[in-house]
Write a protein that holds these residues in place. Structure first.
Motif, short mmCIF file in Angstrom:
data_model
loop_
_atom_site.label_atom_id
_atom_site.label_comp_id
_atom_site.label_asym_id
_atom_site.label_seq_id
_atom_site.Cartn_x
_atom_site.Cartn_y
_atom_site.Cartn_z
N GLU A 69 53.96 -19.14 74.68
CA GLU A 69 52.76 -19.85 75.11
C GLU A 69 52.88 -20.26 76.57
O GLU A 69 51.91 -20.19 77.33
CB GLU A 69 52.54 -21.07 74.23
CG GLU A 69 51.38 -21.96 74.64
CD GLU A 69 50.04 -21.25 74.58
OE1 GLU A 69 49.13 -21.66 75.33
OE2 GLU A 69 49.90 -20.29 73.79
N GLN A 70 54.07 -20.68 77.00
CA GLN A 70 54.27 -21.05 78.40
C GLN A 70 54.06 -19.85 79.33
O GLN A 70 53.49 -19.99 80.41
CB GLN A 70 55.68 -21.61 78.60
CG GLN A 70 55.95 -22.93 77.87
CD GLN A 70 57.30 -23.51 78.21
OE1 GLN A 70 57.62 -23.76 79.37
NE2 GLN A 70 58.13 -23.73 77.20
N ILE A 71 54.51 -18.68 78.89
CA ILE A 71 54.32 -17.47 79.70
C ILE A 71 52.85 -17.15 79.85
O ILE A 71 52.39 -16.75 80.93
CB ILE A 71 55.09 -16.29 79.06
CG1 ILE A 71 56.60 -16.51 79.22
CG2 ILE A 71 54.69 -14.97 79.72
CD1 ILE A 71 57.44 -15.46 78.55
N ARG A 72 52.08 -17.33 78.78
CA ARG A 72 50.63 -17.06 78.87
C ARG A 72 49.97 -17.99 79.88
O ARG A 72 49.00 -17.61 80.54
CB ARG A 72 49.98 -17.23 77.49
CG ARG A 72 50.19 -16.05 76.56
CD ARG A 72 49.20 -16.07 75.42
NE ARG A 72 49.45 -17.19 74.52
CZ ARG A 72 50.19 -17.11 73.43
NH1 ARG A 72 50.78 -15.96 73.12
NH2 ARG A 72 50.37 -18.16 72.66
N ARG A 73 50.51 -19.19 80.01
CA ARG A 73 49.94 -20.14 80.96
C ARG A 73 50.51 -19.97 82.37
O ARG A 73 50.12 -20.69 83.29
CB ARG A 73 50.22 -21.57 80.48
CG ARG A 73 49.54 -21.91 79.16
CD ARG A 73 49.90 -23.31 78.72
NE ARG A 73 49.26 -23.66 77.46
CZ ARG A 73 49.44 -24.83 76.83
NH1 ARG A 73 50.24 -25.74 77.36
NH2 ARG A 73 48.84 -25.06 75.68
N LYS A 74 51.47 -19.05 82.54
CA LYS A 74 52.09 -18.77 83.84
C LYS A 74 52.87 -19.97 84.39
O LYS A 74 53.08 -20.08 85.59
CB LYS A 74 51.03 -18.33 84.86
CG LYS A 74 50.33 -17.04 84.53
CD LYS A 74 51.25 -15.86 84.65
CE LYS A 74 50.54 -14.54 84.44
NZ LYS A 74 51.44 -13.38 84.53
#
Length: 311
Positions: free
Chosen positions: A182-187
């Motif tokens: 999820e953190q990766i999706r939010r960059k």
């Protein structure tokens, strides 16, 4: 007067039977004594209560740091000295960072001065590091300090300047655990400078799947001078929190292929399957099966299901 004759064999057999009887009585008493206390322990187990618990999931990723730097060369031959020390030290533009044979070497730009080198000064680029495999990221790139008050040749490296301000960058491979996806999706990635530090946010530049891992390239939220001592770095990633009911590890038992706990319900003890994970300090965080405030038997190894007497 005539004495009655008693055969010696009968005396001996009587003694054996006597002592066997004594031994049997002693064994019976020991068994009864043990049974009493075993029953007492079953009926009066030590009870504890599940309390709120939080498990902070931490991922440690070994990777490489990237920054902009320029080397400083000796303008002459002679004895090399460092008036500000070998660093890393913050310097202003024009500060004298070294002297060689009476000639001054000045910082061309404000930043961190380091009197050392690691041999990667002219080749350390994102374009050459990003294609590297994971095993390449464990190679050591530790700074080798240059000696003070030694002879230097004209044109040799006497140190380097790492310009400030600038963005410190990091490349590494991380496993997909917790809420990292999820953190990766939010960059944006939640990171810590150490395990006890508060959480900071690092901006993700690039990600790429690499089997079970994800290769990533991000901008660090800090750049303290000591990081200039090595291009290797272990990044601490906050992968989220798990809340649950905290109990002693001794309250957890493997029974019939299931992980469970003996929970107190009224005047009875019942075995309840649970899910969770072991934590430090002999604690277990239960995420499914019981809730905060439930009473459980503290030592599951000595407990069993059935009625108990709490008082």
């Amino acid at each position: 007067m005539v004495r009655r004759y008693t055969p010696e064999g009968k005396k001996r057999s009587f003694r054996v039977a006597y002592w066997l009887g004594v031994a049997a009585i002693i064994a019976l008493w020991i068994w009864a004594f043990k049974s009493y206390f075993d029953r007492y322990e079953y009926l009066h187990p030590e009870i504890t209560w599940a309390v709120p618990g939080i498990d902070n999931q931490i991922i440690k990723v070994k990777g490489l740091l990237l920054w902009k730097e320029n080397v400083l060369l000796s303008p002459a031959a002679g004895t090399l000295t460092y008036p500000l020390g070998r660093g890393p030290v913050r310097v202003a533009r024009g500060a004298v960072v070294a002297r060689v044979g009476g000639r001054e070497v000045k910082a061309y730009q404000q930043g961190y001065f380091v009197a050392g080198k690691d041999g990667q000064e002219s080749t350390w680029r994102y374009s050459s590091i990003w294609p590297s495999e994971q095993k390449e990221f464990s190679k050591p790139y530790k700074l080798q300090f240059l000696s003070d008050n030694t002879a230097a040749m004209r044109g040799q490296i006497v140190g380097k300047i790492i310009e400030q301000p600038q963005e410190l960058r990091f490349i590494g491979y991380m496993p997909m655990r917790g809420d990292v996806e999820e953190q990766i999706r939010r960059k944006k990635l939640r990171v810590r400078i150490d395990s006890e530090d508060t959480v900071s946010t690092a901006k993700i530049r690039v990600t790429q799947k690499a089997g079970n891992l994800t290769k990533f390239y991000l901008t660090m939220p800090w750049f303290p001078p000591e990081l200039a001592l090595s291009r290797n770095y272990t990044l601490i990633i906050d992968a989220g929190q798990t809340e649950g009911a905290l109990v002693p590890q001794s309250a957890i038992l493997e029974k019939g292929g299931r992980t469970g706990i003996y929970m107190v319900r009224g005047a009875r003890v019942v075995f309840i399957p649970v899910e969770g994970r072991k934590l430090a300090n002999d604690k277990f965080l239960v995420t499914k099966g019981i809730t905060v405030g439930d009473a459980v038997v503290e030592d599951a190894a000595t407990a069993r299901e059935g009625r108990i007497q709490l008082w």
